[in-house]
Write a protein that holds these residues in place. Structure first.
Motif, PDB file in Angstrom:
ATOM      1  N   ARG A  71    -104.325 -20.338   0.365  1.00 13.97           N
ATOM      2  CA  ARG A  71    -104.682 -21.560   0.997  1.00 13.97           C
ATOM      3  C   ARG A  71    -106.105 -21.981   0.683  1.00 13.97           C
ATOM      4  N   GLU A  75    -106.124 -25.540  -0.976  1.00 12.43           N
ATOM      5  CA  GLU A  75    -106.383 -26.474   0.017  1.00 12.43           C
ATOM      6  C   GLU A  75    -108.137 -26.351   0.131  1.00 12.43           C
ATOM      7  N   PHE A 118    -100.811 -31.408  -2.218  1.00  8.56           N
ATOM      8  CA  PHE A 118    -101.573 -30.933  -1.149  1.00  8.56           C
ATOM      9  C   PHE A 118    -102.132 -32.701  -0.827  1.00  8.56           C
TER      10      PHE A 118
END
Length: 410
Positions: A71, A75, A118
């Protein structure tokens, strides 16, 4: 109940991806030349260390789920903030860890397809945050209409929600905020009886200070109904109801002429495509010879074009529609579309780290009251990450805070 981002639901799950992400992040930490030791305890109970030889004050990171690495890599700050909000990792020094991440993030190399996915997932939400007349109302209410009682828990008695000015280490937060407000008044050269427009007046701290100490009349405008309600109450309690007026008005719809205009850290809510509208509104409302004091958080011009096209943790969870300012674009816009002439400018970004430190300590001390107001643990951890990551960004000089003084030419 755990909250899983839409990105995570779409991305391929699997331990292999988490392991690969961990390896990439670890390699970047090796190359980043960290100033302090970083001890990482992994979900399987093993540990790894980065940075210089063990020091007396290491940053300790406990990762409870392998997915955290994927993650964070894919991100970036959204992944870091959301997984912290979920309680998937903890640290003994959140600011120190965020400073390390800032120093190493340029070395991260996420798969291009993951970054593209994303951006695609967040594109619709990002575009819905445009600061149109209606969009600005929604964006401002999201952050500032949470609860007046909530903000009272961590702001000082002046209820000033912007960078303070600390004369020295003994200066209290309230004293530092009053010093900042007084500096703005001096820069404007306020005189009794003058009319001042305060764009983004908050809870009225500048208006109350200027009316009390300089005898001016202040018209404050905001798109936060809760802020306006409390600002009016504070003015009435101070006996300044005849000199401080607060209205629910967008800056694009302001009418009348003022001797001076001030806007303290509201400009971040304007947006790239609305720079021209903002400065033309100021120019229209300001009498010839009048002064305009602007304080705004800035990002280096070299990073601005890339940054404004990105979606990040702050834009998603804290300030929808928010955008840090480019000094070059501000000056270019005022040059092309207004009669505003720059008189002075200084950066006070080094004072924002201690300001945020004060807010964060007060916020953490008030966590029981935060929960009593109805905010859950995830909300509190997201806000802790927000305050800590911003403190780290200012401490690293990753971003700044500029005070600009303009004069409208005749």
């Amino acid at each position: 109940m755990q909250h899983v981002s839409s990105v995570s639901r779409l991305l391929l799950p699997g331990f292999w991806f988490d392991q690969q992400a961990a390896q990439v992040l670890f390699e970047s930490l090796v190359r980043a030349k960290l100033p302090r030791t970083l001890d990482i305890r992994l979900p399987d109970g093993s540990s790894t260390t980065f940075g210089p030889q063990p020091t007396q004050n290491p940053v300790r990171l406990a990762v409870h789920r392998w997915e955290v690495f994927r993650r964070v890599l894919w991100e970036q700050d959204i992944g870091a903030g959301e997984t912290y909000g979920e309680g998937w990792w903890d640290t003994n020094d959140l600011v120190g860890l965020c400073r390390m991440l800032l120093r190493s993030q340029e070395l991260w190399t996420a798969p291009s397809w993951a970054r593209a996915l994303f951006r695609l997932v967040h594109w619709v939400r990002w575009k819905s945050q445009r600061n149109s007349l209606r969009g600005s109302q929604t964006n401002i209410a999201y952050h500032y209409d949470l609860s007046n009682e909530f903000y009272r828990l961590f702001l000082d008695e002046t209820l000033t929600y912007s960078c303070a000015w600390f004369h020295n280490e003994e200066t209290s937060l309230a004293e530092a905020q009053r010093a900042k407000l007084d500096y703005a008044c001096h820069q404007l050269q306020l005189q009794p009886g003058q009319r001042v427009l305060d764009i983004g007046c908050g809870w009225g701290s500048f208006a109350l200070h200027a009316a009390t100490h300089y005898g001016v009349e202040v018209h404050g405008i905001s798109l936060s109904r809760k802020q306006l309600q409390l600002a009016r109450e504070r003015a009435a309690e101070a006996g300044l109801g005849d000199r401080c007026r607060f209205d629910y008005v967008d800056y694009r719809n302001v009418q009348g002429t003022y001797d001076h205009v001030v806007s303290i850290e509201m400009f971040e809510a304007v947006g790239h495509e609305y720079y021209r509208h903002f400065f033309k509104a100021v120019d229209r409302c300001l009498r010839p010879g009048g002064r305009f004091f602007l304080q705004t958080i800035t990002i280096p011009d070299q990073r601005y074009d890339r940054y404004r096209k990105e979606f990040d943790f702050i834009k998603k969870h804290i300030f929808p529609g928010g955008l840090l300012a480019s000094l070059a674009r501000i000056l270019e816009t005022t040059k092309q579309h207004t009669q505003l002439r720059l008189l002075a400018m200084r950066d006070i970004g080094t004072h924002y780290a201690p300001t945020l430190h004060e807010w964060r300590q007060r916020f953490l001390a008030a966590l029981p009251q935060v929960r009593a107001l109805g905010f859950d643990t995830r909300f509190a951890r997201l806000w802790e990450f927000y305050l800590a990551s911003c403190e780290a960004a200012f401490a690293e000089r990753h971003i700044g805070d500029a005070q600009l003084l303009f004069e409208r030419q005749s």
